[in-house]
Design an enzyme around this catalytic site. Sequence first.
Site, PDB file in Angstrom:
ATOM      1  N   ASP A 180       0.844  -1.180   0.000  1.00  0.00           N
ATOM      2  CA  ASP A 180       0.000   0.000   0.000  1.00  0.00           C
ATOM      3  C   ASP A 180       0.896   1.254   0.000  1.00  0.00           C
ATOM      4  O   ASP A 180       1.832   1.338  -0.768  1.00  0.00           O
ATOM      5  CB  ASP A 180      -0.976  -0.049   1.187  1.00  0.00           C
ATOM      6  CG  ASP A 180      -2.146   0.909   1.045  1.00  0.00           C
ATOM      7  OD1 ASP A 180      -3.138   0.543   0.407  1.00  0.00           O
ATOM      8  OD2 ASP A 180      -2.056   2.039   1.555  1.00  0.00           O
ATOM      9  N   TYR A 308      -3.520  10.528   0.024  1.00  0.00           N
ATOM     10  CA  TYR A 308      -4.478  10.541  -1.076  1.00  0.00           C
ATOM     11  C   TYR A 308      -4.657  11.958  -1.603  1.00  0.00           C
ATOM     12  O   TYR A 308      -4.720  12.180  -2.817  1.00  0.00           O
ATOM     13  CB  TYR A 308      -5.828   9.970  -0.620  1.00  0.00           C
ATOM     14  CG  TYR A 308      -5.766   8.515  -0.258  1.00  0.00           C
ATOM     15  CD1 TYR A 308      -5.924   7.522  -1.220  1.00  0.00           C
ATOM     16  CD2 TYR A 308      -5.537   8.113   1.062  1.00  0.00           C
ATOM     17  CE1 TYR A 308      -5.868   6.181  -0.896  1.00  0.00           C
ATOM     18  CE2 TYR A 308      -5.473   6.769   1.398  1.00  0.00           C
ATOM     19  CZ  TYR A 308      -5.634   5.816   0.418  1.00  0.00           C
ATOM     20  OH  TYR A 308      -5.565   4.486   0.743  1.00  0.00           O
ATOM     21  N   HIS A 363      -4.109  -8.045  -0.125  1.00  0.00           N
ATOM     22  CA  HIS A 363      -3.487  -6.738   0.036  1.00  0.00           C
ATOM     23  C   HIS A 363      -2.754  -6.590   1.364  1.00  0.00           C
ATOM     24  O   HIS A 363      -1.726  -5.923   1.439  1.00  0.00           O
ATOM     25  CB  HIS A 363      -4.580  -5.670  -0.076  1.00  0.00           C
ATOM     26  CG  HIS A 363      -4.088  -4.267  -0.058  1.00  0.00           C
ATOM     27  ND1 HIS A 363      -3.354  -3.726  -1.084  1.00  0.00           N
ATOM     28  CD2 HIS A 363      -4.223  -3.268   0.872  1.00  0.00           C
ATOM     29  CE1 HIS A 363      -3.072  -2.456  -0.804  1.00  0.00           C
ATOM     30  NE2 HIS A 363      -3.582  -2.166   0.380  1.00  0.00           N
TER      31      HIS A 363
END
Length: 385
Positions: A180, A308, A363
């Site tokens: 990630d 983000y 993930h």
Amino acid sequence: MSKTPVPFSLHVADEDIADLRARLARTRFPDQAPGDAWQFGTDVAYLRNLVEYWLTGFDWRAQEAALNAFPQFKVGLHGIDLHFLHILGNGPAPMPLLLLHGWPGSVFEFLEIIPRLTDPARFGGDPRDAFTVVVPSLPGYGLSFSPNQPRFDVPAMADCLFDLMHEVLGYERFGAQGGDWGAAIASRLAYARTHALIGIHVNLLSAVSRDPAAYPNPTDDERRYLDELAHWTLEEAGYASIQGSRPQSLAVGLTDSPAGLAAWIVEKFRAWSDCGGDIERAISRDRMLADIALYWFTGSINASFWPYYGRLHGAVILPPGDTISVPAAHAAFPREIIRPPRSAAERVFTDLRRWTVMPRGGHFAALEQPALLAADVQAFFGSLR
């Protein structure tokens, strides 16, 4: 701020735990939309059950104790108090390894894999494969957050964590591993601090282009990747758009409602893990709630969205067309959220030395498959010793 690390032990105040329980007891749930249970987000029935367990069965103090079993520190760096675990390897020449989580993860992701990396002989391995492991809470995440502190995008995180390894801990060269955002930070370090990186091992290819224009004559594998990417953008990437464009509006609700926070995070644990629709096949309920509770108690969800926002507003791992020359490895887990083929990865990683197709896992590799991930990390960095 002092650059001398100060020992740290986590202890949430009793009154904060009581406040959480009171809020959980007053949860107001929405109705369940008609259709498949998880089709529109978190299943309300599952959430009710999870909230009830969080209120009556979950033992936060046990999770605290599990984290506190490892040496932890805080150090003043780049305008924040940075939290990190620092575990010395049990071997003749342990390699320094920076171990990096992402969103919605935390240092709780790594509690099962740390002993495998620092003391391989305990698991039947070779002591020569031991690492000295540094596990930071990413700047703005969990125990590396306090209200109104500076925000960090990926390049800023990489700079901060380089200074942790180099200036604070004195490691001239080190390896890095992550998934990630951790994979993005490892890739940024390999690009911007090439001289200091022995190698990087990632389980998400964050630095590989997602722009279809970068593949004018795609191979069959690259076409499959672009099709997956189009589906991801349509059906799965909404969270990233809102976290990248209006993070503070979202954070109000998630900072005020523990059930809302759990709903936002648990849906990702389910969608992104190799669980076959049953989250707890892949990730235990207690470890999942430990992660969610850490976001709750620290109030860090708003700051955790900042990478983000940075990505959406121009922060890049590396400029388009540039490459990473540091030795690199990729662990390809079958239920990873985005799966570029090796041909696409080799356009960015010019010294891609290892590509392991994993039999299972998703993930959250360190949570789901710590033994598989640890073995691959040891094999890769063992080739660089």
